[in-house]
Each structure stands twice: as C-alpha cells, then as structure tokens.
Design a protein around this motif. Structure first.
Motif, mmCIF file in Angstrom:
data_model
loop_
_atom_site.group_PDB
_atom_site.id
_atom_site.type_symbol
_atom_site.label_atom_id
_atom_site.label_comp_id
_atom_site.label_asym_id
_atom_site.label_seq_id
_atom_site.Cartn_x
_atom_site.Cartn_y
_atom_site.Cartn_z
ATOM 1 N N GLY A 1 0.830 -1.211 0.000
ATOM 2 C CA GLY A 1 0.000 0.000 0.000
ATOM 3 C C GLY A 1 0.861 1.256 0.000
ATOM 4 N N ASN A 2 0.767 2.025 -1.061
ATOM 5 C CA ASN A 2 1.520 3.276 -1.178
ATOM 6 C C ASN A 2 0.625 4.432 -0.753
ATOM 7 O OD1 ASN A 2 3.015 5.490 -1.957
ATOM 8 N ND2 ASN A 2 2.745 5.160 -4.167
ATOM 9 N N TRP A 3 0.906 4.965 0.433
ATOM 10 C CA TRP A 3 0.041 6.027 0.968
ATOM 11 C C TRP A 3 0.334 7.376 0.318
ATOM 12 C CZ3 TRP A 3 0.044 5.075 7.045
ATOM 13 C CH2 TRP A 3 -0.455 3.792 7.295
ATOM 14 N N LYS A 4 1.370 7.437 -0.484
ATOM 15 C CA LYS A 4 1.776 8.702 -1.137
ATOM 16 C C LYS A 4 1.900 9.812 -0.089
ATOM 17 C CE LYS A 4 -0.571 7.224 -5.282
ATOM 18 N NZ LYS A 4 -0.717 7.531 -6.676
ATOM 19 N N MET A 5 1.532 11.070 -0.455
ATOM 20 C CA MET A 5 1.726 12.191 0.475
ATOM 21 C C MET A 5 0.428 12.454 1.251
ATOM 22 S SD MET A 5 3.529 15.815 -0.524
ATOM 23 C CE MET A 5 2.111 16.489 -1.372
ATOM 24 N N GLY A 7 11.591 4.659 -8.216
ATOM 25 C CA GLY A 7 11.141 4.934 -9.584
ATOM 26 C C GLY A 7 9.642 5.000 -9.771
ATOM 27 N N HIS A 8 8.905 5.310 -8.698
ATOM 28 C CA HIS A 8 7.465 5.528 -8.905
ATOM 29 C C HIS A 8 7.298 6.622 -9.971
ATOM 30 C CE1 HIS A 8 3.305 6.655 -8.210
ATOM 31 N NE2 HIS A 8 3.150 5.487 -7.610
ATOM 32 N N SER A 9 6.271 6.485 -10.791
ATOM 33 C CA SER A 9 6.134 7.419 -11.922
ATOM 34 C C SER A 9 5.974 8.867 -11.455
ATOM 35 C CB SER A 9 4.961 7.019 -12.811
ATOM 36 O OG SER A 9 3.755 7.231 -12.137
ATOM 37 N N ILE A 21 -2.600 5.073 -13.069
ATOM 38 C CA ILE A 21 -2.324 5.440 -11.673
ATOM 39 C C ILE A 21 -3.221 6.596 -11.244
ATOM 40 C CG2 ILE A 21 -0.604 6.350 -10.079
ATOM 41 C CD1 ILE A 21 1.522 4.856 -11.624
ATOM 42 N N GLY A 22 -4.072 6.324 -10.282
ATOM 43 C CA GLY A 22 -4.929 7.363 -9.718
ATOM 44 C C GLY A 22 -5.999 7.874 -10.667
ATOM 45 N N THR A 23 -6.238 7.174 -11.756
ATOM 46 C CA THR A 23 -7.186 7.660 -12.764
ATOM 47 C C THR A 23 -8.508 6.901 -12.750
ATOM 48 O OG1 THR A 23 -6.318 6.080 -14.368
ATOM 49 C CG2 THR A 23 -5.316 8.292 -14.353
ATOM 50 N N TYR A 35 4.851 -3.271 -12.081
ATOM 51 C CA TYR A 35 4.468 -2.699 -13.381
ATOM 52 C C TYR A 35 3.268 -1.788 -13.141
ATOM 53 C CZ TYR A 35 2.055 -2.098 -17.776
ATOM 54 O OH TYR A 35 1.398 -1.513 -18.832
ATOM 55 N N GLU A 36 3.459 -0.512 -13.402
ATOM 56 C CA GLU A 36 2.392 0.462 -13.172
ATOM 57 C C GLU A 36 2.233 1.345 -14.407
ATOM 58 O OE1 GLU A 36 1.713 1.278 -8.757
ATOM 59 O OE2 GLU A 36 3.370 2.541 -9.348
ATOM 60 N N PRO A 37 1.259 1.022 -15.272
ATOM 61 C CA PRO A 37 1.030 1.905 -16.404
ATOM 62 C C PRO A 37 0.654 3.304 -15.893
ATOM 63 C CG PRO A 37 -0.661 0.161 -16.288
ATOM 64 C CD PRO A 37 0.315 -0.102 -15.198
ATOM 65 N N GLY A 83 0.234 -2.358 -10.566
ATOM 66 C CA GLY A 83 -0.314 -1.176 -9.899
ATOM 67 C C GLY A 83 -1.022 -0.279 -10.888
ATOM 68 N N GLY A 84 -2.133 0.294 -10.453
ATOM 69 C CA GLY A 84 -2.895 1.211 -11.305
ATOM 70 C C GLY A 84 -4.371 1.010 -11.065
ATOM 71 N N SER A 85 -4.907 1.799 -10.099
ATOM 72 C CA SER A 85 -6.348 1.773 -9.797
ATOM 73 C C SER A 85 -6.865 0.383 -9.421
ATOM 74 C CB SER A 85 -7.149 2.363 -10.963
ATOM 75 O OG SER A 85 -6.783 3.709 -11.175
ATOM 76 N N VAL A 86 -6.035 -0.360 -8.694
ATOM 77 C CA VAL A 86 -6.529 -1.653 -8.169
ATOM 78 C C VAL A 86 -7.448 -1.369 -6.991
ATOM 79 C CG1 VAL A 86 -5.888 -3.853 -7.082
ATOM 80 C CG2 VAL A 86 -4.410 -2.859 -8.850
ATOM 81 N N ILE A 113 -0.756 -0.734 -4.422
ATOM 82 C CA ILE A 113 -2.064 -0.100 -4.314
ATOM 83 C C ILE A 113 -1.911 1.328 -3.789
ATOM 84 C CG2 ILE A 113 -4.424 -0.440 -3.433
ATOM 85 C CD1 ILE A 113 -3.161 -2.980 -4.799
ATOM 86 N N GLY A 114 -2.439 2.293 -4.506
ATOM 87 C CA GLY A 114 -2.379 3.680 -4.045
ATOM 88 C C GLY A 114 -3.640 4.040 -3.274
ATOM 89 N N GLY A 115 -4.562 4.715 -3.952
ATOM 90 C CA GLY A 115 -5.764 5.248 -3.298
ATOM 91 C C GLY A 115 -6.481 4.247 -2.403
ATOM 92 N N ALA A 116 -6.656 3.038 -2.875
ATOM 93 C CA ALA A 116 -7.437 2.058 -2.114
ATOM 94 C C ALA A 116 -6.713 1.575 -0.856
ATOM 95 C CB ALA A 116 -7.798 0.864 -3.004
HETATM 96 C C1 PEP Z 1 0.349 4.016 -7.025
HETATM 97 O O1 PEP Z 1 0.447 5.125 -6.541
HETATM 98 O O2 PEP Z 1 1.353 3.295 -7.070
HETATM 99 C C2 PEP Z 1 -0.945 3.561 -7.528
HETATM 100 C C3 PEP Z 1 -1.008 2.419 -8.160
HETATM 101 O O3 PEP Z 1 -2.024 4.374 -7.281
HETATM 102 P P1 PEP Z 1 -3.575 4.013 -7.498
HETATM 103 O O4 PEP Z 1 -3.811 2.648 -6.946
HETATM 104 O O5 PEP Z 1 -4.320 5.077 -6.765
HETATM 105 O O6 PEP Z 1 -3.814 4.057 -8.975
#
Ligand code: PEP
Length: 251
Positions: free
Chosen positions: A8-12, A94-96, A172-174, A166-168, A210-213, A232-235
């Motif tokens: 889980g990537n809580w970001k900022m 290397g997060h995008s 991500i976050g879309t 692998y995170e297209p 990774g990408g809106s899972v 996983i970001g947002g979730a």
């Molecule tokens: C991420 O930040 O690595 C990511 C995958 O975000 P999200 O799940 O919100 O798309």
C-alpha cells in the motif's frame, strides 16, 4: 513458488490522527497468512506506523530514499540505512510520480536502487509506460528499457533481492485499470526479459501490478499467472478495502 504480495503506497497522504486511525484499522484486519503485506507511509510517519503495527505481520517500507546508503551530509534526504535501522524492509524506487514530477532519471534511480540494497532494504522498482507510449505501441519497449537500465549496470542477480511493480502511468490514480490480459502481457514480457539472463531469478521475482486496483478488480488481476500481487495507491488508504485486496491475493 512465489509468495503473493500486496503493498500500500500512501503517497503524500495523512495526518497524525488519520495515520493512527488507518494503522489501527490495518492492525484489526484478519490477513491471509500466505500473503506478504506491506505499507509505505510518508517518511514522517514511518516510526509511528512501525510502532502501531508491531506484531501484526505487516511490513513497512519507505516511498523514497537517498542515493547514498549511509547517513551523512545530504540535506533533506533519508538514508536507506536509517530506514533499515528503524525497521523498514522495502523502499519504492522509480514511482512514476517521482520520475515525472520530481524528474528522477534512470541514473539517479540506479543509485537509489543500489544504495537500498547495500543497506539491506529490498527495492520495489516501479516501471510503466505513459498513455502516449501505449498508444504508439511502445509499451514493451519502454518497460524493457526501464528494466534494462538496472540490469545493465548491476546485473541480473540484483533482482534476486528486488520486487518489480508494473504500473502503467495512465492507470495510476485515474480509475482506469489495465485489463487483466493487458497487465499479464506486460508481466510475461518482463519475466521473459529476466529469464533470458537467469531463469531462476525470473521465476523467483515478485511482479506486482499497480494502477487503480481496488477490491472489485483485484481478484481478476491477481488470478493471472505472472501477476503476483499489487501496488495499491488510493485504495490502500481505507483499511477495509485494503484488507479485501490482500484477501484477493491470498485466494
Ligand atoms: C500508485 O500510486 O502506485 C498507484 C497504483 O495508485 P492508485 O492505486 O491510486 O492508482
């Protein structure tokens, strides 16, 4: 047999109060024992989260670390050895958002990757294409190049102690997710690229998508043969949703 992993990537995101609440929520989850679960809080909260999750079977990682392994004169940075000392196990490299917003180059990321390993952390190398690159049919070339930039400098054995996500970028976050087949195709290509150098390393490395899972799409994605879990970001900011994603990885 690769162990599934959900990170889980809580970001900022987070305040002292919200981090207490999220950490307590995570601590109360019943998680599948066969899944490696990790969270990546903002560095400010890492100690708080490590303390709060003690004994809960959830690893903690950092979202970033310095290009040099040891503490020293590098204002504003956190050394991977410092992260390891407080109990971190992983670091994202290397997060995008760091490639694109901060402008981190492959060269800088290579330094961070190596410094992390030297300090005993496991780097989670994030790679992925932009929408324009996908539409131009360049996905495998871009991802292959990002992977090669590490292999060419450190050799294939560097991936005996690394995770690849692998995170297209367009997902991500879309709210847009790669279809399970789209993700599988890229994961299979990544594993093939690794296998061309070392079959054992390729077979052992965990490849996360990774990408809106979210809980609703996790099981289908994780059911693909080369997808070993998710970043996983947002979730991941909702303990119950994150727990459901972890359970999907355990099935
Ligand atoms: C991420 O930040 O690595 C990511 C995958 O975000 P999200 O799940 O919100 O798309």
């Amino acid at each position: 047999m690769r162990r599934p992993m959900v990170a889980g990537n809580w970001k900022m995101h987070g305040t002292r109060a919200s981090v207490v609440e999220l950490t307590q929520g995570l601590g109360n989850l019943s998680l599948p024992s066969g899944v490696e679960v990790a969270v990546f809080p903002p560095s400010l909260f890492i100690n708080q989260v490590i303390d709060g999750l003690e004994g809960k079977g959830i690893s903690v990682g950092a979202q970033n670390s310095a290009v040099l392994p040891e503490q020293g004169a590098l204002t504003g940075e956190v050394a991977p050895s410092q992260l390891a000392e407080v109990g971190c196990k992983y670091v994202l490299v290397g997060h995008s958002e760091r490639r694109q917003v901060i402008g981190e180059s492959d060269e800088v990321l290579n330094q961070k990757f190596a410094a992390a390993q030297q300090s005993g952390l496991t780097p989670v190398l994030c790679i992925g294409e932009t929408l324009a690159e996908r539409e131009a049919g360049e996905t495998l070339e871009v991802v292959g190049r990002q992977l090669s930039s590490v292999i060419d400098v450190f050799g294939i054995k560097a991936f005996a102690n690394a995770v690849i996500a692998y995170e297209p970028v367009w997902a991500i976050g879309t709210g847009l997710t790669a279809s399970p087949q789209q993700a599988q195709d890229v994961h299979a290509a990544i594993r093939k690229q690794l296998a061309a150098k070392d079959a054992e390393v390729a077979e052992g490395v965990q490849l996360l998508y990774g990408g809106s899972v979210k809980a609703a799409n996790a099981a289908e994605l994780f059911g693909m043969p080369d997808i070993d879990g998710g970043l996983i970001g947002g979730a991941s900011l909702n303990a119950d949703e994150f727990g459901a994603i972890c359970r999907a990885a355990g099935n």
